[in-house]
Design an enzyme around this catalytic site. Structure first.
Site, PDB file in Angstrom:
ATOM      1  N   LEU A 135      43.895  31.223 -59.391  1.00 37.43           N
ATOM      2  CA  LEU A 135      43.482  31.103 -58.005  1.00 37.43           C
ATOM      3  C   LEU A 135      43.692  29.700 -57.487  1.00 37.43           C
ATOM      4  O   LEU A 135      43.843  29.465 -56.302  1.00 37.43           O
ATOM      5  CB  LEU A 135      41.996  31.459 -57.863  1.00 37.43           C
ATOM      6  CG  LEU A 135      41.609  32.898 -58.153  1.00 37.43           C
ATOM      7  CD1 LEU A 135      40.105  33.040 -58.170  1.00 37.43           C
ATOM      8  CD2 LEU A 135      42.205  33.830 -57.118  1.00 37.43           C
ATOM      9  N   GLY A 136      43.675  28.737 -58.392  1.00 33.34           N
ATOM     10  CA  GLY A 136      43.834  27.356 -57.946  1.00 33.34           C
ATOM     11  C   GLY A 136      43.437  26.410 -59.053  1.00 33.34           C
ATOM     12  O   GLY A 136      43.108  26.829 -60.168  1.00 33.34           O
ATOM     13  N   GLY A 167      38.474  20.794 -59.704  1.00 26.37           N
ATOM     14  CA  GLY A 167      38.311  19.411 -60.120  1.00 26.37           C
ATOM     15  C   GLY A 167      38.478  19.231 -61.619  1.00 26.37           C
ATOM     16  O   GLY A 167      39.040  18.242 -62.075  1.00 26.37           O
ATOM     17  N   PHE A 168      38.035  20.182 -62.397  1.00 23.87           N
ATOM     18  CA  PHE A 168      38.055  20.008 -63.844  1.00 23.87           C
ATOM     19  C   PHE A 168      38.879  21.054 -64.572  1.00 23.87           C
ATOM     20  O   PHE A 168      38.685  21.278 -65.754  1.00 23.87           O
ATOM     21  CB  PHE A 168      36.629  19.992 -64.392  1.00 23.87           C
ATOM     22  CG  PHE A 168      35.922  18.708 -64.092  1.00 23.87           C
ATOM     23  CD1 PHE A 168      36.182  17.575 -64.848  1.00 23.87           C
ATOM     24  CD2 PHE A 168      35.019  18.621 -63.049  1.00 23.87           C
ATOM     25  CE1 PHE A 168      35.548  16.376 -64.575  1.00 23.87           C
ATOM     26  CE2 PHE A 168      34.384  17.420 -62.777  1.00 23.87           C
ATOM     27  CZ  PHE A 168      34.644  16.298 -63.525  1.00 23.87           C
ATOM     28  N   PRO A 194      41.781  24.722 -64.126  1.00 26.19           N
ATOM     29  CA  PRO A 194      42.221  25.853 -63.310  1.00 26.19           C
ATOM     30  C   PRO A 194      41.144  26.930 -63.151  1.00 26.19           C
ATOM     31  O   PRO A 194      40.239  27.048 -63.977  1.00 26.19           O
ATOM     32  CB  PRO A 194      43.409  26.408 -64.099  1.00 26.19           C
ATOM     33  CG  PRO A 194      43.172  25.983 -65.497  1.00 26.19           C
ATOM     34  CD  PRO A 194      42.429  24.694 -65.447  1.00 26.19           C
ATOM     35  N   VAL A 195      41.261  27.695 -62.085  1.00 28.09           N
ATOM     36  CA  VAL A 195      40.349  28.807 -61.822  1.00 28.09           C
ATOM     37  C   VAL A 195      41.173  30.087 -61.797  1.00 28.09           C
ATOM     38  O   VAL A 195      42.222  30.138 -61.166  1.00 28.09           O
ATOM     39  CB  VAL A 195      39.620  28.618 -60.472  1.00 28.09           C
ATOM     40  CG1 VAL A 195      38.653  29.766 -60.232  1.00 28.09           C
ATOM     41  CG2 VAL A 195      38.889  27.294 -60.445  1.00 28.09           C
ATOM     42  N   LYS A 233      36.294  29.629 -64.211  1.00 20.88           N
ATOM     43  CA  LYS A 233      36.711  28.225 -64.173  1.00 20.88           C
ATOM     44  C   LYS A 233      36.893  27.795 -65.617  1.00 20.88           C
ATOM     45  O   LYS A 233      35.931  27.749 -66.386  1.00 20.88           O
ATOM     46  CB  LYS A 233      35.637  27.405 -63.480  1.00 20.88           C
ATOM     47  CG  LYS A 233      35.985  25.941 -63.339  1.00 20.88           C
ATOM     48  CD  LYS A 233      34.918  25.236 -62.520  1.00 20.88           C
ATOM     49  CE  LYS A 233      35.177  23.749 -62.463  1.00 20.88           C
ATOM     50  NZ  LYS A 233      34.067  23.052 -61.808  1.00 20.88           N
ATOM     51  N   ASP A 238      30.656  16.369 -53.763  1.00 15.76           N
ATOM     52  CA  ASP A 238      32.078  16.660 -53.564  1.00 15.76           C
ATOM     53  C   ASP A 238      32.255  17.800 -52.569  1.00 15.76           C
ATOM     54  O   ASP A 238      33.009  18.738 -52.799  1.00 15.76           O
ATOM     55  CB  ASP A 238      32.756  16.986 -54.898  1.00 15.76           C
ATOM     56  CG  ASP A 238      34.283  16.910 -54.785  1.00 15.76           C
ATOM     57  OD1 ASP A 238      34.775  16.289 -53.817  1.00 15.76           O
ATOM     58  OD2 ASP A 238      34.968  17.470 -55.652  1.00 15.76           O
TER      59      ASP A 238
END
Ligand code: NAG
Ligand code: NAG
Ligand code: NAG
Ligand code: NAG
Ligand code: NAG
Ligand code: NAG
Ligand code: NAG
Ligand code: NAG
Length: 808
Positions: A500-501, A504-505, A507-508, A522, A619
């Protein structure tokens, strides 16, 4: 002199008449502009009004006992009167006419029958009727405004057709808020095949209710249980109609067609706030929009993409289908073979397809219905007409099945779809192994769970009960702990297609558990810097947070040094995928954006104040706001959040995390963070939602600064609305838009103590009180700091990513 005296007398007569509220006029009387008729119970008034410019006068009916003029019916919709000489009269024949200058008729009723003593009366239901003065029974009304509706559905109105007279009550929206002439959004009952309630835009179908199944329309979702109104559907040889009733007669509720938003809305009057509150609006989601998935497609708003082919069908144009162009729809994967026998697949809980090419029989049972469908080679589906009392009646469809919507809960009804015998066999063959595998998986899962609990219980016994750390750890583990294998399977081995994207830490991924539940996983990168402690921190935090504007954590997975978080899946992706996308941006209208903004504010307030812990997100940005199937915003990614003790409001950190462009100056420069640094980020997010521009990207577009600087200079020049996206200015509520720009500038003020708290932000967004003037915003991002401590000698000013973080 005598002439003026005459006028004065007339005025006196008019005023003396107006002083006593009356609800009826007879042929010897008239209703001139400036006077009103008020219904017996005081609920509705009939008179002349001007919706926008005072030069256009219309005769209409409005709610009499609320301050906000809310017009429910208009007589001369297309023929406004341009002065105040309008007069409403009832002729001896019972015909009502609206005249100007004492002679020209601008509107009249088509009353054909005549009676001895006709009277015109406004009723407490909002119905304007012509009747015999001595006979008040509804069956004998000569004419009634409920038969000639404008854009508003009032309780007690029949929405439908009188088969004896051919009277078809069609609603049409006002062209604009100040123009009652008919727009192209219409609404009414249609009789093709079997009656349905249909909205059209122009001549094209836009929204269908689905067939009435004895209990409800198959395309309605949970409307039956709403607290405000109940409804019924009547179909006999004389008439076919849909009708709504109030559950509590003292509640005011109206349905209305909204041209600008292309919506059918229902509002309820809230006496406390003195406003109309939106109860429901249709379409609820894109799957309600007519035929969105093309012929033989099914639409499920909980899926991504929402469109898929019915079982036994495949996309007609696969390339276009893959790029989300569903207009071609689907075709049979295996051609039907009428002679050698076809079969049916049962599709559960759907809205029945467009009945234009359908046939019904009210008495046939389901078995005969199936036989009937099989006997005609062009029949493609069948179902029960009435699903109450075990099911009865038969509806069959011919040709393509158009506009099916999939429901998850108990809504909709079952539909049987014709497929070739070979398709059925394939399905049977496939099914057996799947069933076996499922049984084995469930058994295995059970064994694993039992083992796991035994082990953790033993662990607990082994360790000291006083050890607080371990107690916390145990608390965490009440959360679902998923096996690595389960997640690998759900995400198809972390297939790139399911990605999906990049968060920050790490890939999802999107995944589907074997029970069909969709999840977002995640997968934390091993070198992400988020160690075991941070991982535990995030799990702990999120598991304790429950709010409708926060993404829900469903579970986690620890496998060697691999760590994963499992969240509920958000089908509409992130907010920035909408606002920064040229085509998708139009989907988010201003009213929806405003709802999103308020949702984010509430989620943030919960984090700051109402949750058990005091949490600063640190964030907040568009890509961290996810949207569920109904476009409700949910704040995600608490990886960087910090927990505070009760009264600690500010803290210092030597590890700055966050995304440049959203960070408050005191945080970016000195590592000082507080709830007010989140407020700053919220302000920037707000500006981005309003302008459709990225704060960071803006730097490129216009060499002289960022979005805040731009907004601030426009504000000082007195042109604040120029910062907003043109499309929002053209279609949105300008006072709301202005208020949001104002609030955003208050949020991004340089000094943290001057920024409002999230609770004041919410009050400001929702009230109409004056707001304080914003001071200089904090757009001067301590450049020195970055220049001095540049990371590799070449700091790019537009998108600096700091030490440990990685911007999305
Ligand atoms: C008002 O409308 C009438 C016809 O309906 C027209 O004759 C007249 O000139 C109009 N007056 C103005 C001021 O536009
Ligand atoms: C209106 O018409 C009535 C009867 O036709 C007449 O008596 C009256 O003088 C007229 N009034 C005006 C203002 O033209
Ligand atoms: C009256 O009837 C005519 C012809 O049937 C129709 O065109 C007109 O719209 C009707 N007017 C009203 C106010 O219903
Ligand atoms: C349409 O709906 C929007 C949002 O609810 C509202 O602001 C607007 O006034 C409505 N327009 C009309 C013509 O009712
Ligand atoms: C009906 O609504 C009124 C006004 O909202 C309220 O005071 C009353 O209690 C309601 N009655 C019932 C039976 O719910
Ligand atoms: C469409 O996508 C599916 C799965 O994503 C893939 O198997 C198929 O090959 C694609 N078809 C085309 C024509 O691109
Ligand atoms: C409907 O079905 C019943 C029972 O199968 C049959 O007797 C009747 O003739 C059918 N009606 C029509 C209009 O086909
Ligand atoms: C099948 O149904 C279609 C549509 O109603 C009809 O035109 C056709 O005559 C029927 N065929 C048979 C064999 O009954």
């Amino acid at each position: 002199m005598g002439f003026y005296f005459y006028i004065a007398c007339c005025v006196l007569i008019i005023f003396s008449k107006a002083s006593t509220a009356i609800d009826t006029i007879s042929p010897s009387e008239s209703l001139p502009d400036g006077r009103t008729l008020v219904s017996n119970g005081g609920s509705f008034a009939l008179g002349f009004f001007s919706p926008g410019t005072p030069k256009n006068r219309y005769l209409g009916i409005w709610y009499n006992n609320i301050p906000m003029q809310t017009v429910v019916w208009v007589a001369n919709r297309v023929n406004p009167i341009n002065d105040s000489t309008g007069v409403l009269k009832i002729e001896n024949s019972g015909k009502i006419v609206l005249q100007v200058q004492n002679s020209t008729s601008v509107w009249s009723s088509n009353t054909t029958a005549s009676v001895q003593n006709p009277v015109l009366q406004i009723l407490d239901s909002g119905n304007l009727v012509v009747r015999d003065g001595r006979d008040s029974s509804p069956e004998n009304y000569l004419w009634q405004s409920f038969d000639h509706p404008s854009d508003t559905m009032l309780p007690g109105m029949k929405i439908g057709i009188d088969l004896r007279t051919g009277l078809d009550r069609k609603f049409s929206a006002w062209k604009n808020w100040d123009d009652p002439s008919p727009g192209d959004l219409t609404f009414g009952l249609e009789l093709e095949g079997k009656p349905e309630v249909v909205s059209r835009r122009g001549s094209a179908k836009y929204l269908r209710s689905g067939l009435w199944n004895g209990n409800d329309f198959s395309g309605h979702r949970n409307l039956r249980w709403n607290p405000i109104f109940d409804y019924d559907f009547v179909s006999n040889e004389n008439e076919v109609y849909y009708i709504q009733f109030l559950r509590n007669k003292s509640v005011m509720s109206r349905g209305v067609l909204n041209q600008t938003e292309s919506l059918r809305q229902r509002f309820t009057w809230n006496p406390e706030t003195q406003t109309w509150q939106l109860l429901i609006s249709m379409p609820i989601d894109n799957c309600d929009k007519y035929g969105i998935c093309g012929p033989n497609g099914n639409c499920d708003s909980n899926k991504l993409p929402a469109c898929y082919c019915l079982t036994g069908f495949k996309p007609k144009w696969p390339e276009r289908w893959n790029s989300s162009d569903w207009t071609g729809g689907c075709i049979h994967s295996k051609p039907l073979n009428c002679e050698s026998g076809d079969g049916f697949i049962r599709l559960r809980r759907v809205k029945t397809p467009d009945p234009t090419n359908s046939w019904i029989n009210e008495t046939m049972n389901l078995k005969d219905c199936r036989v009937k469908c099989l006997s005609n080679c062009s029949c493609t589906a069948y179902t029960n007409l009435d699903i109450t009392k075990g099911g009865s009646g038969c509806a069959i469809w011919f040709g393509d099945l158009i506009d099916i919507k999939q429901f998850q809960s108990n809504d909709g009804q079952d539909l049987y779809i014709r497929v070739s015998a070979s398709e059925l066999k394939k399905k049977d063959k496939v099914n057996l192994p799947i069933i076996l595998a499922t049984v084995i998986a469930v058994l295995l899962g059970f064994v694993l769970v039992v083992c796991y609990f035994r082990r953790s219980r033993r662990k607990l016994k082994d360790k000291s009960v006083n050890d607080k750390e371990n107690k916390d750890e145990n608390e965490d583990m009440e959360l679902a702990v998923l096996e690595f294998g389960t997640i690998a399977q759900a995400t198809d081995n972390f297939s790139i297609r399911n990605k999906l994207g990049e968060g920050g830490f790490g890939p999802v991924y999107k995944g589907i558990l074997s029970n069909g539940q969709e999840i977002a996983v995640k997968r934390l990168s091993k070198n992400s810097g988020q160690g075991v402690n941070e991982f535990k921190n995030e799990v702990k935090l999120i598991a304790k947070l429950q709010h409708r504007n926060l993404v829900k954590l469903l579970g986690c997975c620890i496998h060697g040094d691999e760590r994963m978080l499992v969240y509920e899946y958000m089908p509409n992706g992130s907010l920035d995928s909408f606002i920064f996308d040229q085509t998708k941006t139009k989907i988010l209208t201003w009213s929806e954006r405003f709802r999103v903004i308020c949702g984010i504010a509430r989620g943030l307030l919960y984090l700051h104040q109402d949750s058990r812990l005091r949490i600063i997100h640190r964030d907040l940005k568009g890509s961290n706001i996810l949207l569920d199937s109904e476009m409700n915003p949910k704040i995600s990614d608490f990886g960087m959040a910090r927990t505070f003790g009760g009264d600690q409001t500010e803290a210092n950190t030597n590890r700055v995390v966050g995304t440049y462009g959203y960070m408050a100056p005191e945080y970016a420069c000195y590592g000082l963070f507080s709830v007010k640094s989140d407020v700053f980020s919220f302000g920037i997010l707000l500006l981005e939602v309003i302008s459709g521009m990225k704060n960071r990207r803006f730097y490129h577009a216009n060499g002289s600064g960022n979005l805040i600087e731009h907004a601030w200079s426009l504000w000082k020049e007195g042109k604040p609305l120029d910062v907003a996206d043109d499309f929002l200015v053209e279609t949105g509520d300008l006072s709301e838009l202005l208020r949001c720009i104002h609030v955003s500038l208050l949020c991004v003020q340089h000094h943290p103590q001057e920024r409002p708290s999230m609770s004041s932000v919410i009050v400001m967004l929702e009230s109409r009180n004056d707001l304080p003037s914003p001071q200089q915003p904090g757009f001067l991002f301590c450049k020195k700091y970055f220049e001095a401590d540049s990371f590799d000698g070449t700091p790019s000013k537009n998108e600096v990513t700091l030490s440990l973080l990685q911007a999305r």
